[in-house]
Design a protein around this motif. Sequence first.
Motif, PDB file in Angstrom:
ATOM      1  N   THR A   1       0.709  -1.309   0.072  1.00 32.00           N
ATOM      2  CA  THR A   1       0.061  -0.123   0.160  1.00 32.00           C
ATOM      3  C   THR A   1       0.879   1.289   0.045  1.00 32.00           C
ATOM      4  O   THR A   1       0.603   2.140  -0.796  1.00 32.00           O
ATOM      5  N   SER A   2       2.020   1.306   0.604  1.00 33.34           N
ATOM      6  CA  SER A   2       2.768   2.369   0.747  1.00 33.34           C
ATOM      7  C   SER A   2       3.452   2.534  -0.495  1.00 33.34           C
ATOM      8  O   SER A   2       3.585   3.659  -1.122  1.00 33.34           O
TER       9      SER A   2
ATOM     10  N   THR B   1       1.286   6.477  -6.932  1.00 35.07           N
ATOM     11  CA  THR B   1      -0.010   7.430  -7.383  1.00 35.07           C
ATOM     12  C   THR B   1       0.251   8.936  -7.142  1.00 35.07           C
ATOM     13  O   THR B   1      -0.121   9.583  -8.095  1.00 35.07           O
TER      14      THR B   1
ATOM     15  N   ARG C   1       2.387   1.829  -3.519  1.00 41.09           N
ATOM     16  CA  ARG C   1       1.290   2.069  -4.364  1.00 41.09           C
ATOM     17  C   ARG C   1       0.863   3.569  -4.034  1.00 41.09           C
ATOM     18  O   ARG C   1       0.569   4.300  -5.067  1.00 41.09           O
ATOM     19  N   THR C   2       0.758   4.107  -2.827  1.00 42.32           N
ATOM     20  CA  THR C   2       0.108   5.470  -2.588  1.00 42.32           C
ATOM     21  C   THR C   2       1.271   6.201  -3.195  1.00 42.32           C
ATOM     22  O   THR C   2       1.333   7.379  -3.606  1.00 42.32           O
ATOM     23  N   HIS C   3       2.638   6.023  -2.953  1.00 45.26           N
ATOM     24  CA  HIS C   3       3.717   6.813  -3.500  1.00 45.26           C
ATOM     25  C   HIS C   3       3.712   7.014  -4.791  1.00 45.26           C
ATOM     26  O   HIS C   3       3.907   8.230  -5.475  1.00 45.26           O
TER      27      HIS C   3
END
Length: 244
Positions: A63-64, A70, A66-68
């Motif tokens: 998730t970390s 994005t 992917r968030t970065h």
Amino acid sequence: MKYKVQASHRNEDGQRFQPDVVVHLPEQKDVIIDSKVSLVAYEQYHSAETDEERQRHIRTHITSLRTHFTGLSTKNYDELIGIHSLDLVIMFVPIEPALLLAFEHEPNLFSEAFTRRILLVSPSTLMSTLQIIHNIWRYEHQNRNAQTIATEAGKLHDHFVSFIEALEKVGDQIKKAADSYDTAHKRLTSGRGNLVGRTQKLRSLGAKTKKAISNNLLEAAMEDDDEAVLLSEEALTYEGIVAQ
């Protein structure tokens, strides 16, 4: 290969950005590398004592990442003033196993990032990725040159064809002029009672003239007109009488 670290750049709206690394490739091409990747969840994964904790940290780690990427995709680094970059940013994960672990548990993570114009790379793939980007740019430049050459060659060919067509028209006009000249010349000297003969008759009848038809035309006219011969002889006799 030259590069700058933490260089300050602004976009057209005046917003300030500070990419981690800007790599300057040949032919004034730039590649932006971002390395602000959080690996806290990855470290917690290795320090976890149970499988349940490890699975939780793996999900957090993915998730970390992917968030970065994005958030990175929204920065539009390719629009920075003074940067000549592809619409693509390299997201560098400094610990190889951390990226491999994410790919192992989320196989579509690479393609998901790529659809957002982000390339996920690790220490073992960074240099090869930069080389691939450089080659793509070089081939693109060569293709543009080939297209330019083809376009200019096409224009040259078309101009040459137009020149040939114009030259053919000039040739046709010259031929028509020559044919017209031949026709007019024949009317002067050909056939019984031709124009030269008739004009000479006027002179033989006593017309006051200052100039005489050339002997070449008279001879040509005489060949086709017996009357012209007689007129010429009369003219010579008349000239003799006048001279006396």
